[in-house]
Write a protein that holds these residues in place. Structure first.
Motif, short mmCIF file in Angstrom:
data_model
loop_
_atom_site.label_atom_id
_atom_site.label_comp_id
_atom_site.label_asym_id
_atom_site.label_seq_id
_atom_site.Cartn_x
_atom_site.Cartn_y
_atom_site.Cartn_z
N LYS A 163 -16.99 68.19 -13.30
CA LYS A 163 -17.54 67.04 -14.01
C LYS A 163 -18.99 66.73 -13.69
O LYS A 163 -19.53 65.74 -14.18
CB LYS A 163 -16.67 65.81 -13.74
N SER A 164 -19.62 67.54 -12.85
CA SER A 164 -21.01 67.24 -12.49
C SER A 164 -21.77 68.53 -12.20
O SER A 164 -21.20 69.53 -11.76
CB SER A 164 -21.05 66.34 -11.25
N PHE A 165 -23.08 68.48 -12.47
CA PHE A 165 -23.96 69.57 -12.06
C PHE A 165 -24.31 69.46 -10.58
O PHE A 165 -24.75 70.44 -9.96
CB PHE A 165 -25.26 69.52 -12.87
N PHE A 166 -24.15 68.27 -10.02
CA PHE A 166 -24.58 68.00 -8.66
C PHE A 166 -23.40 68.09 -7.70
O PHE A 166 -22.24 68.05 -8.11
CB PHE A 166 -25.24 66.62 -8.58
N GLY A 167 -23.69 68.23 -6.41
CA GLY A 167 -22.62 68.32 -5.42
C GLY A 167 -23.19 68.55 -4.04
O GLY A 167 -24.34 68.18 -3.75
N THR A 168 -22.41 69.18 -3.18
CA THR A 168 -22.83 69.42 -1.80
C THR A 168 -24.17 70.17 -1.77
O THR A 168 -24.30 71.24 -2.34
CB THR A 168 -21.77 70.24 -1.06
N GLY A 169 -25.14 69.58 -1.12
CA GLY A 169 -26.46 70.19 -1.03
C GLY A 169 -27.47 69.57 -1.98
O GLY A 169 -28.68 69.75 -1.80
N CYS A 170 -26.99 68.82 -2.96
CA CYS A 170 -27.89 68.07 -3.85
C CYS A 170 -27.05 67.03 -4.58
O CYS A 170 -26.44 67.31 -5.62
CB CYS A 170 -28.61 68.98 -4.83
N VAL A 171 -27.00 65.85 -3.99
CA VAL A 171 -26.14 64.78 -4.48
C VAL A 171 -26.93 63.87 -5.42
O VAL A 171 -28.07 63.50 -5.13
CB VAL A 171 -25.57 63.96 -3.30
N ALA A 172 -26.29 63.50 -6.53
CA ALA A 172 -26.92 62.56 -7.47
C ALA A 172 -25.84 61.71 -8.12
O ALA A 172 -24.71 62.18 -8.34
CB ALA A 172 -27.72 63.30 -8.53
N HIS A 173 -26.17 60.47 -8.43
CA HIS A 173 -25.26 59.56 -9.10
C HIS A 173 -25.99 58.94 -10.29
O HIS A 173 -26.91 58.15 -10.11
CB HIS A 173 -24.81 58.44 -8.16
N VAL A 174 -25.57 59.29 -11.51
CA VAL A 174 -26.17 58.68 -12.69
C VAL A 174 -25.29 57.56 -13.20
O VAL A 174 -24.07 57.55 -12.98
CB VAL A 174 -26.42 59.70 -13.82
N SER A 175 -25.88 56.62 -13.90
CA SER A 175 -25.12 55.54 -14.52
C SER A 175 -24.57 56.01 -15.86
O SER A 175 -25.31 56.55 -16.69
CB SER A 175 -26.00 54.31 -14.74
N VAL A 176 -23.27 55.79 -16.06
CA VAL A 176 -22.67 56.01 -17.38
C VAL A 176 -22.00 54.73 -17.86
O VAL A 176 -21.01 54.76 -18.58
CB VAL A 176 -21.68 57.20 -17.39
N ALA A 177 -22.56 53.60 -17.44
CA ALA A 177 -22.05 52.32 -17.93
C ALA A 177 -22.08 52.28 -19.45
O ALA A 177 -21.16 51.77 -20.10
CB ALA A 177 -22.88 51.17 -17.34
N HIS A 178 -23.15 52.83 -20.01
CA HIS A 178 -23.28 52.96 -21.46
C HIS A 178 -23.49 54.45 -21.74
O HIS A 178 -24.62 54.93 -21.80
CB HIS A 178 -24.45 52.12 -21.96
#
Length: 295
Positions: free
Chosen positions: A116-131
């Protein structure tokens, strides 16, 4: 100002775009694996277009095995700026009838077997999907659908289930009566989340094929009935898509909702602590931010 390139991800029944000038099927490599299929590129009304059949031509991928990360990454590498998903869905509302379109604005993600994400261990990112969808792009889809003569409904919550089986009656009633969902499908998650991570504007057009299993007069979902409705919906979808270039224009201003800047404050791993192998795979998805951070 950037040039608009509209990317269409076609779901069940939608396997091409009519009227493309200079149409060519292009093989686009991705470090995330092979996309679902080659991508049909060309121009429509002077605007660049890219079409990707989500399940592959011949419908070879199940909802679970669709390579969602590769699909979004490949579209980004081609230069796509705006992604429009068209997909077959069931309806939880009497007024959302088979043959109607719904411009989705929210999701409940019940999938569990997908990356479910391009990011993970070694490069962590959290985007907002509120909208999770782009209002500007949804406006264009609504207008295009109405101009094409489609009965279209604005805003709705899409329940994304894993599949490939359809809902039980108990599930269908819960999604409709307790959770307040409007449509149900199997493919818009994690697609919408990945589009946000890739800083792509994303709109979802749900093409209603059936009433799922909650409807007392509908009974169990029957694939033969769905296929019959799919044919008509596919024609409507192509007519809608043909009107999008005039509505979106050839030049692309920054998204007023910030979809194309979703990573501005999302990446948490310090540049010196990032995994070089993962960073290399993110060159298209997060290249704008990585370059600014010197990574």
């Amino acid at each position: 100002m950037a040039q608009t390139m509209i990317g269409i991800i076609g779901g069940s029944g939608v396997y091409d775009i009519d009227g493309l000038e200079g149409a060519e099927w292009v093989q686009q490599d991705s470090p995330w694996g092979a996309p679902s299929d080659a991508i049909l590129t060309g121009t429509l009304g002077g605007t660049q277009m890219a079409f990707l059949p989500r399940h592959g031509r011949g419908h070879v991928h199940s909802p679970t095995t669709v390579p969602y990360r590769a699909n979004i990454d490949a579209l980004k590498r081609l230069g796509v700026t705006d992604v429009i998903s068209v997909s077959a869905c069931g309806s939880f509302r009497e007024e959302l009838a088979p043959g109607d379109f719904v411009i989705v604005d929210q999701f409940i993600d019940r999938t569990f077997a997908r990356e479910k994400s391009f990011f993970g261990t070694g490069c962590v990112a959290h985007v907002s999907v509120a909208h999770p969808t782009c209002r500007r792009l949804g406006d264009a889809c609504e207008t295009a659908a109405r101009e094409a003569g489609v009965t279209v409904h604005r805003d709705g919550t899409y329940l994304a289930m894993e599949g490939p089986q359809f809902s039980t009656l108990a599930e269908s009633k819960m999604y409709r009566e307790v959770w307040g969902c409007d449509v149900i499908g199997m493919t818009n998650m994690p697609e919408a989340k990945l589009a946000r991570e890739a800083e792509l504007c994303y709109a979802s057009v749900a093409m209603i094929t059936d009433y799922d299993s909650w409807h007392p007069d509908h009974g169990a979902v029957d694939v033969t009935q769905i296929i019959a409705t799919l044919t008509g919906n596919a024609d409507k979808a192509r007519n809608m898509v043909a009107r999008l270039p005039d509505l979106l224009g050839g030049e692309r201003a920054p998204c007023p909702h910030g979809c194309d800047r979703a990573l501005d404050f999302a990446m948490l791993t310090a540049p010196e602590a990032r995994d070089p192998a993962l960073v290399a795979k993110l060159d298209a998805v997060a290249g704008r931010v990585l370059a600014a951070q010197g990574a």
